[in-house]
Each structure stands twice: as structure tokens, then as C-alpha cells.
Write a protein that holds these residues in place. Structure first.
Motif, PDB file in Angstrom:
ATOM      1  N   VAL A   1      -4.257  -0.996   2.385  1.00 44.91           N
ATOM      2  CA  VAL A   1      -3.345  -1.323   3.470  1.00 44.91           C
ATOM      3  C   VAL A   1      -4.117  -2.070   4.551  1.00 44.91           C
ATOM      4  O   VAL A   1      -5.218  -1.659   4.939  1.00 44.91           O
ATOM      5  CB  VAL A   1      -2.701  -0.062   4.076  1.00 44.91           C
ATOM      6  CG1 VAL A   1      -1.770  -0.433   5.225  1.00 44.91           C
ATOM      7  CG2 VAL A   1      -1.939   0.717   3.002  1.00 44.91           C
ATOM      8  N   HIS A   2      -3.537  -3.158   5.045  1.00 46.98           N
ATOM      9  CA  HIS A   2      -4.181  -4.001   6.054  1.00 46.98           C
ATOM     10  C   HIS A   2      -3.268  -4.095   7.269  1.00 46.98           C
ATOM     11  O   HIS A   2      -2.171  -4.653   7.188  1.00 46.98           O
ATOM     12  CB  HIS A   2      -4.453  -5.398   5.492  1.00 46.98           C
ATOM     13  CG  HIS A   2      -5.248  -5.365   4.218  1.00 46.98           C
ATOM     14  ND1 HIS A   2      -6.613  -5.553   4.201  1.00 46.98           N
ATOM     15  CD2 HIS A   2      -4.864  -5.132   2.931  1.00 46.98           C
ATOM     16  CE1 HIS A   2      -7.046  -5.451   2.951  1.00 46.98           C
ATOM     17  NE2 HIS A   2      -6.000  -5.194   2.164  1.00 46.98           N
ATOM     18  N   ALA A   3      -3.704  -3.534   8.378  1.00 43.94           N
ATOM     19  CA  ALA A   3      -2.915  -3.550   9.612  1.00 43.94           C
ATOM     20  C   ALA A   3      -3.193  -4.846  10.363  1.00 43.94           C
ATOM     21  O   ALA A   3      -3.971  -4.896  11.316  1.00 43.94           O
ATOM     22  CB  ALA A   3      -3.253  -2.340  10.474  1.00 43.94           C
ATOM     23  N   CYS A   4      -2.569  -5.910   9.911  1.00 42.81           N
ATOM     24  CA  CYS A   4      -2.790  -7.219  10.527  1.00 42.81           C
ATOM     25  C   CYS A   4      -1.613  -8.129  10.213  1.00 42.81           C
ATOM     26  O   CYS A   4      -0.780  -7.828   9.349  1.00 42.81           O
ATOM     27  CB  CYS A   4      -4.092  -7.854  10.025  1.00 42.81           C
ATOM     28  SG  CYS A   4      -4.099  -8.237   8.249  1.00 42.81           S
ATOM     29  N   ARG A   5      -1.558  -9.245  10.905  1.00 37.62           N
ATOM     30  CA  ARG A   5      -0.526 -10.246  10.635  1.00 37.62           C
ATOM     31  C   ARG A   5      -0.897 -11.035   9.381  1.00 37.62           C
ATOM     32  O   ARG A   5      -2.071 -11.136   9.008  1.00 37.62           O
ATOM     33  CB  ARG A   5      -0.380 -11.178  11.830  1.00 37.62           C
ATOM     34  CG  ARG A   5       0.150 -10.510  13.086  1.00 37.62           C
ATOM     35  CD  ARG A   5       0.265 -11.518  14.213  1.00 37.62           C
ATOM     36  NE  ARG A   5       1.225 -12.563  13.897  1.00 37.62           N
ATOM     37  CZ  ARG A   5       2.399 -12.734  14.513  1.00 37.62           C
ATOM     38  NH1 ARG A   5       2.771 -11.892  15.472  1.00 37.62           N
ATOM     39  NH2 ARG A   5       3.201 -13.718  14.179  1.00 37.62           N
ATOM     40  N   ALA A   6       0.121 -11.602   8.757  1.00 42.84           N
ATOM     41  CA  ALA A   6      -0.118 -12.392   7.550  1.00 42.84           C
ATOM     42  C   ALA A   6      -1.026 -13.577   7.837  1.00 42.84           C
ATOM     43  O   ALA A   6      -1.852 -13.957   6.995  1.00 42.84           O
ATOM     44  CB  ALA A   6       1.212 -12.874   6.970  1.00 42.84           C
ATOM     45  N   GLU A   7      -0.889 -14.176   9.027  1.00 44.25           N
ATOM     46  CA  GLU A   7      -1.737 -15.322   9.371  1.00 44.25           C
ATOM     47  C   GLU A   7      -3.215 -14.921   9.433  1.00 44.25           C
ATOM     48  O   GLU A   7      -4.096 -15.700   9.075  1.00 44.25           O
ATOM     49  CB  GLU A   7      -1.331 -15.924  10.727  1.00 44.25           C
ATOM     50  CG  GLU A   7       0.115 -16.408  10.791  1.00 44.25           C
ATOM     51  CD  GLU A   7       1.003 -15.364  11.445  1.00 44.25           C
ATOM     52  OE1 GLU A   7       1.838 -15.745  12.292  1.00 44.25           O
ATOM     53  OE2 GLU A   7       0.855 -14.154  11.132  1.00 44.25           O
ATOM     54  N   GLU A   8      -3.473 -13.701   9.888  1.00 43.53           N
ATOM     55  CA  GLU A   8      -4.854 -13.201   9.930  1.00 43.53           C
ATOM     56  C   GLU A   8      -5.354 -12.880   8.527  1.00 43.53           C
ATOM     57  O   GLU A   8      -6.495 -13.203   8.176  1.00 43.53           O
ATOM     58  CB  GLU A   8      -4.921 -11.964  10.821  1.00 43.53           C
ATOM     59  CG  GLU A   8      -4.583 -12.239  12.274  1.00 43.53           C
ATOM     60  CD  GLU A   8      -4.342 -10.982  13.083  1.00 43.53           C
ATOM     61  OE1 GLU A   8      -4.720 -10.973  14.266  1.00 43.53           O
ATOM     62  OE2 GLU A   8      -3.778 -10.006  12.533  1.00 43.53           O
ATOM     63  N   ALA A   9      -4.513 -12.246   7.726  1.00 44.82           N
ATOM     64  CA  ALA A   9      -4.905 -11.930   6.354  1.00 44.82           C
ATOM     65  C   ALA A   9      -5.208 -13.200   5.564  1.00 44.82           C
ATOM     66  O   ALA A   9      -6.126 -13.228   4.737  1.00 44.82           O
ATOM     67  CB  ALA A   9      -3.794 -11.139   5.664  1.00 44.82           C
ATOM     68  N   GLY A  10      -4.452 -14.266   5.827  1.00 44.55           N
ATOM     69  CA  GLY A  10      -4.651 -15.524   5.122  1.00 44.55           C
ATOM     70  C   GLY A  10      -5.928 -16.247   5.482  1.00 44.55           C
ATOM     71  O   GLY A  10      -6.294 -17.222   4.823  1.00 44.55           O
ATOM     72  N   ARG A  11      -6.621 -15.768   6.518  1.00 44.44           N
ATOM     73  CA  ARG A  11      -7.925 -16.306   6.905  1.00 44.44           C
ATOM     74  C   ARG A  11      -9.067 -15.365   6.530  1.00 44.44           C
ATOM     75  O   ARG A  11     -10.220 -15.631   6.842  1.00 44.44           O
ATOM     76  CB  ARG A  11      -7.960 -16.548   8.421  1.00 44.44           C
ATOM     77  CG  ARG A  11      -7.059 -17.665   8.914  1.00 44.44           C
ATOM     78  CD  ARG A  11      -7.644 -19.013   8.599  1.00 44.44           C
ATOM     79  NE  ARG A  11      -6.834 -20.118   9.117  1.00 44.44           N
ATOM     80  CZ  ARG A  11      -7.160 -21.394   8.935  1.00 44.44           C
ATOM     81  NH1 ARG A  11      -8.254 -21.722   8.269  1.00 44.44           N
ATOM     82  NH2 ARG A  11      -6.383 -22.345   9.424  1.00 44.44           N
ATOM     83  N   GLY A  12      -8.730 -14.233   5.888  1.00 45.78           N
ATOM     84  CA  GLY A  12      -9.716 -13.213   5.575  1.00 45.78           C
ATOM     85  C   GLY A  12     -10.080 -13.178   4.103  1.00 45.78           C
ATOM     86  O   GLY A  12      -9.871 -14.146   3.360  1.00 45.78           O
ATOM     87  N   PRO A  13     -10.620 -12.045   3.643  1.00 45.60           N
ATOM     88  CA  PRO A  13     -11.094 -11.940   2.254  1.00 45.60           C
ATOM     89  C   PRO A  13     -10.017 -12.109   1.191  1.00 45.60           C
ATOM     90  O   PRO A  13     -10.335 -12.422   0.044  1.00 45.60           O
ATOM     91  CB  PRO A  13     -11.676 -10.512   2.210  1.00 45.60           C
ATOM     92  CG  PRO A  13     -12.010 -10.180   3.620  1.00 45.60           C
ATOM     93  CD  PRO A  13     -10.976 -10.872   4.453  1.00 45.60           C
ATOM     94  N   LEU A  14      -8.748 -11.909   1.557  1.00 44.03           N
ATOM     95  CA  LEU A  14      -7.672 -12.051   0.576  1.00 44.03           C
ATOM     96  C   LEU A  14      -7.214 -13.492   0.385  1.00 44.03           C
ATOM     97  O   LEU A  14      -6.371 -13.764  -0.478  1.00 44.03           O
ATOM     98  CB  LEU A  14      -6.471 -11.188   0.981  1.00 44.03           C
ATOM     99  CG  LEU A  14      -6.676  -9.672   0.917  1.00 44.03           C
ATOM    100  CD1 LEU A  14      -5.449  -8.936   1.452  1.00 44.03           C
ATOM    101  CD2 LEU A  14      -6.984  -9.214  -0.502  1.00 44.03           C
ATOM    102  N   ARG A  15      -7.744 -14.411   1.144  1.00 44.43           N
ATOM    103  CA  ARG A  15      -7.344 -15.819   1.054  1.00 44.43           C
ATOM    104  C   ARG A  15      -7.559 -16.350  -0.364  1.00 44.43           C
ATOM    105  O   ARG A  15      -8.606 -16.140  -0.981  1.00 44.43           O
ATOM    106  CB  ARG A  15      -8.143 -16.649   2.055  1.00 44.43           C
ATOM    107  CG  ARG A  15      -7.783 -18.131   2.087  1.00 44.43           C
ATOM    108  CD  ARG A  15      -8.663 -18.857   3.096  1.00 44.43           C
ATOM    109  NE  ARG A  15      -8.432 -20.298   3.141  1.00 44.43           N
ATOM    110  CZ  ARG A  15      -7.546 -20.908   3.922  1.00 44.43           C
ATOM    111  NH1 ARG A  15      -6.794 -20.186   4.732  1.00 44.43           N
ATOM    112  NH2 ARG A  15      -7.411 -22.215   3.919  1.00 44.43           N
ATOM    113  N   ASP A  16      -6.537 -17.040  -0.881  1.00 45.13           N
ATOM    114  CA  ASP A  16      -6.616 -17.695  -2.198  1.00 45.13           C
ATOM    115  C   ASP A  16      -7.032 -16.726  -3.302  1.00 45.13           C
ATOM    116  O   ASP A  16      -7.796 -17.087  -4.199  1.00 45.13           O
ATOM    117  CB  ASP A  16      -7.595 -18.872  -2.151  1.00 45.13           C
ATOM    118  CG  ASP A  16      -7.091 -20.056  -1.350  1.00 45.13           C
ATOM    119  OD1 ASP A  16      -5.866 -20.241  -1.263  1.00 45.13           O
ATOM    120  OD2 ASP A  16      -7.929 -20.792  -0.790  1.00 45.13           O
ATOM    121  N   SER A  17      -6.532 -15.488  -3.261  1.00 47.72           N
ATOM    122  CA  SER A  17      -7.048 -14.469  -4.189  1.00 47.72           C
ATOM    123  C   SER A  17      -6.016 -13.850  -5.124  1.00 47.72           C
ATOM    124  O   SER A  17      -6.367 -13.427  -6.227  1.00 47.72           O
ATOM    125  CB  SER A  17      -7.699 -13.332  -3.389  1.00 47.72           C
ATOM    126  OG  SER A  17      -6.732 -12.610  -2.647  1.00 47.72           O
TER     127      SER A  17
END
Length: 235
Positions: free
Chosen positions: A123-139
Motif C-alpha cells: 500500500v502506498h499513501a501517495c498521489r498517482a502523480e507521485e507514484a508515477g515518479r517513483g519506483p513503480l514507474r514503467d513497471s
């Protein structure tokens, strides 16, 4: 719809005795938390169909349409765990990452996953825009999002999380064709292509359809834009 109907509707999901108990406990935990963390406006008598059957149907269709082996699924705006946490209950061999911007709801999801003993859920308590810049990007092999935003905005939330050659599977209603026509620029900018629209079976929902998009290239550096921008200025 009653709980007892679900195994018959989804005979392809192994160990129904296990996952049906997990889903029932999921609903119990949501109901117990309703006084301090509200996640849905759906009436309790409609929850089995609207939340659980529709989430299971999304996973059934996802597997039917998958163009690759599915190891990682990202669910954007998971709320009460629909569809991501429900999917995780019937697919213990797949990793599910749930993105939920409201911290209270994210804590609830973490607690439910722990009580259901689901080690395949993060579970990631963050906005989608933040998640899309993090380790889950393009994954992710599959990205889904239920009742989050209009398509132009939603594609910017979901596409950056999807691997190249992965898929976006987005539940949509009767206005989808109009949304799709308006989303040409968003699809071009984000490197995605609409592939198909598959309706849920009538006994599950008469209105919800799953829109399938393929991701054709890695996300451009410009996306996702800063938190809040996709909502204010959709592509």
C-alpha cells in the motif's frame, strides 16, 4: 446478489473456499471502520455485486485479455480495496500495489491486508502523480483504476505506472465513447493505444465495461506532471 453465488460465477478461480472467506472478512472490516473511515456510498445490500463481483469480473477479464505473464498489478485510487485488494485475494501468486492518496484510507488498506494475511499486497499513501515518479514507474504488467477520473486525466495517472507492452484495464460506464474521442491527444502524449472494450457479463453489471489500452513506449520525462495538474489541465 449473495456471497454464495460468487464461486459459481467465477469457477476459474482456484480455492474458492479460501478466497470467499477472505472477501467476506474484507467486507466485515470495511463495515467496522465505516464510522471513522468511509470508503464507499454503495448500500450494504449491494456491496457483494457492486464491489466484490465487479472486482472479480475485472480480474477475470484482465486474465482473459492479458498479452503477457502477469506478475505485478498496480491499482490507482484503491479506496476500500476495489478492485486491487479483491484481486489479491484470488491471485496469491501475483504482486498487487495499491495507490491511495488519502492517508486514513491507506492505513485502513494496510490493516485489512495484514488481517487477511496477504503478503502479496503493498500500500502506498501517495498521489498517482507521485507514484508515477517513483519506483513503480514503467513497471506494472497491468494498471487498473476504478471510479477515479475522466479518461484524459486518468490516463496520466495510470500510464506512467505501466511497463512498455503492459496494459491499462479501466472500468468505465456508458459515457466511455465520448471520453475516448476526447482522449486522442492524451493517448499520443502518453504512448498508449486503445485496443478493445469488453462489457462485464450482464449478471455482474449491465453498464460497466472494461476499456483496454496497451502501452507502446516508456513514459516521456514530462509525465506525470506535478500533483494536481492533470486534474486542472487534462491532456
Amino acid at each position: 446478489m449473495d456471497w454464495s453465488e460468487l464461486p459459481g460465477l467465477f469457477p476459474g478461480f482456484d480455492s474458492p473456499g479460501r478466497w470467499l472467506l477472505l472477501l467476506q472478512r474484507h467486507q466485515e472490516l470495511l463495515a467496522a471502520a465505516d464510522g471513522h473511515t468511509r470508503v464507499t456510498a454503495v448500500a450494504p445490500e449491494d456491496a457483494v455485486q457492486r464491489h466484490f463481483a465487479e472486482s472479480l469480473e475485472t480480474w477475470r477479464i484482465a486474465l482473459e485479455l492479458a498479452n503477457r505473464s502477469v506478475a505485478l498489478v498496480v491499482d490507482v485510487g484503491s479506496g476500500g480495496g476495489f478492485p486491487g485488494l479483491v484481486m489479491a485475494c484470488v491471485a496469491p501468486g501475483v504482486r498487487f500495489e495499491l495507490i491511495e492518496p488519502l492517508r486514513k484510507r491507506a492505513r485502513l488498506l494496510e490493516g485489512i491486508a495484514e488481517q487477511l494475511a496477504l503478503p502479496n499486497v503493498g500500500v502506498h499513501a501517495c498521489r498517482a502523480e507521485e507514484a508515477g515518479r517513483g519506483p513503480l514507474r514503467d513497471s506494472a504488467d497491468i494498471v487498473t483504476a476504478r471510479a477515479v477520473a475522466g479518461l484524459r486525466e486518468l490516463l496520466e495517472y495510470t500510464a506512467p505506472l505501466c511497463a512498455t507492452d503492459g496494459q491499462l484495464l479501466l472500468p468505465k460506464g456508458t459515457a466511455f465513447e465520448e471520453e475516448l474521442t476526447a482522449a486522442d491527444n492524451a493517448m499520443q502524449e502518453l504512448g498508449v493505444r486503445w485496443r478493445a472494450t469488453t462489457p462485464m457479463r450482464g449478471e455482474i453489471s449491465a453498464t460497466v465495461r472494461l476499456a483496454l489500452f496497451s502501452k507502446n513506449a516508456a513514459t516521456a520525462d514530462a509525465f506525470p506532471r506535478r500533483p494536481g495538474v492533470p486534474g486542472r489541465r487534462p491532456l
